[in-house]
Design an enzyme around this catalytic site. Structure first.
Site: not given
Length: 465
Positions: A124, A379-382
């Site tokens: 992100h 979701l790992f900032c992705a």
């Protein structure tokens, strides 16, 4: 698989002897396997910062000895980072707060009419800044952004970009943003080839090196990128600083990222009211306020430590650890490692996976509570990338929900294990053994969702997953 002789032991990091309690009783040395989020500080970095701390002073505008010492240290850190990144003559190194801050700064410096091309697979930090009205500064609106579908091979990534750039209308300034290594899969992206494609079509390119720089050498000149951004806290220097390095022209023409002291060369009262400002055209133009000298010095210290250790040796040992993890997980049929480019794609020490029959948040909580292993789930900032890798159709809600997922998608999450120069063999071995035990025998404790996270239920022990 034998340990590379060049670097048979990890680099010393803070926290290597920290013990944590287990929900099942007793304590164990903490296995920090979440380097992709924040890597522990190298002992060398901590020692350097501690030695400087008594001499801390204001930067650039003080006449006293400590101020002058701090100014020299700050500017020398800039030179060290430029050397570490293989910057070209005329490139600027701007100290920021993080990769996110660096890319928002660049977004604010885009020329009018600039088109931005970014793959949906980005973190992100490099996916979101371009359309932000705040980041667009005086333009008052975000850039015109083209989001490119996730490629399934490195060659497809280059072909996708070339087609998009060739089709753009009108033909004006353009910027490509791409990661060097995925924060989800760890896979290396074809940066040099993407840079060549961008330049062939009159575009510039910025490299998000947040996950690449701690693991592989990064050279602005060799990769032929226009800018590179990374964070200190992922480079074993967690003191709140980041870097944007590269071409100076767009940065010099842009309004200062922040208005204030340090960014201005001269300020005078206007006869009719207000003030006239002459801004610096150096890196100081975008470094208003008292700079984070300790953060900058920590980054420089980490750059020196990694350079002195030798990336050839560091890469060889990391590949050895990656092999241990991959081989161990391959023995568990219920585990599926996530990948865009295929199982054989080169990667840094970052792997994400799902376990059949388990909610990932539940699995990660059990690794922590029962084995003292710190990983990441979600979701790992992705989000677009993880949804692509997992399939975005809502799944049945698991026992514990994923903190980043929307209602109805609470099992649409994954587990990420990440490691680097400070990771000992034992941490990786414990992780692999823990995965096998949890899959084969189940959790030894009951868990519940609390404030959006899966946590051990303090009331009683459980008997399985």
């Amino acid at each position: 698989m034998s340990v590379p002789t060049a670097v048979a032991t990890p680099l010393p990091v803070l926290g290597r002897d920290v013990t944590v309690p287990l929900v099942t009783g007793g304590e164990v040395t903490y296995a920090a396997l979440d380097y992709a989020a924040s890597a522990p500080a190298l002992q060398r970095v901590w020692d350097d910062v501690a030695a400087y701390a008594p001499y801390y002073g204001s930067v650039h505008r003080g006449a006293g000895y400590l101020s002058q010492l701090s100014t020299d240290l700050f500017e020398n850190a800039r030179e060290t980072v430029a050397e570490f990144l293989g910057c070209r003559d005329g490139d600027q190194v701007v100290f920021t707060r993080s990769t996110t801050d660096s890319l928002n700064l660049l977004a604010a410096a885009l020329p009018a009419g600039c088109r931005v091309f970014v793959f949906e697979t980005e973190h992100h930090a490099s996916l979101l800044p371009w359309e932000s009205p705040h980041a667009a500064g005086r333009r008052g609106r975000g850039a015109d952004v083209t989001y490119l579908d996730a490629p399934r091979t490195p060659a497809q990534a280059v072909e996708t970009l070339e087609r998009a750039l060739a089709a753009r209308e009108p033909y004006g300034p353009a910027l490509v943003c791409v990661t060097g290594a995925s924060n989800v899969t760890g896979e290396l992206w074809p940066v040099r080839e993407l840079a060549a494609a961008a330049h062939a079509h009159g575009a510039r390119i910025v490299l998000d090196a947040a996950q690449l720089a701690p693991h592989h050498p990064v050279s602005v000149a060799d990769l032929d990128v226009d800018w590179v951004a990374f964070s200190g806290h992922k480079l074993y220097a967690p003191f709140g600083s980041g870097v944007l390095a590269g071409r100076a022209d767009w940065l010099r023409r842009a309004e200062p990222y922040l208005a204030g002291g340090g960014a201005s060369r001269r300020v005078t009262r206007r006869a009719g009211g207000g003030v006239d400002v002459e801004w610096h055209d150096s890196a100081a133009r975008h470094e208003a306020g008292s700079p984070n000298v300790i953060g900058a010095y920590a980054i420089a210290s980490a750059c020196k430590a990694l350079t002195e250790a030798g990336f050839d040796a560091l890469v060889a040992r990391e590949e050895y650890l990656i092999g241990k993890v991959r081989d161990g997980l391959a023995e568990v049929p219920e585990v599926r490692i996530l990948s865009l480019f295929g199982d054989d794609a080169p990667r840094v020490g970052v792997l994400s996976f799902v376990v059949e029959g388990w909610n990932s948040s539940h699995f990660a909580a059990a690794l922590s509570a029962e084995y003292g292993i710190g990983v990441r789930d979600g979701l790992f900032c992705a989000h677009p990338l993880v949804r692509t890798l997992l399939g975005s159709a809502p799944q049945a809600q698991g026992e514990c929900g994923a903190p980043e997922a929307a209602p109805g998608e609470k099992s649409l999450n994954a587990i990420r294990v990440s490691f680097g120069a400070g990771t000992p063999d034992e941490h990786v071995e414990r992780f692999v053994n823990a995965v096998k035990e949890l899959v084969n025998d189940g959790a030894r404790w009951n868990y519940r969702t609390e404030d959006g996270r899966c946590v051990p239920d303090p009331s009683a022990a459980g008997t399985g997953a």
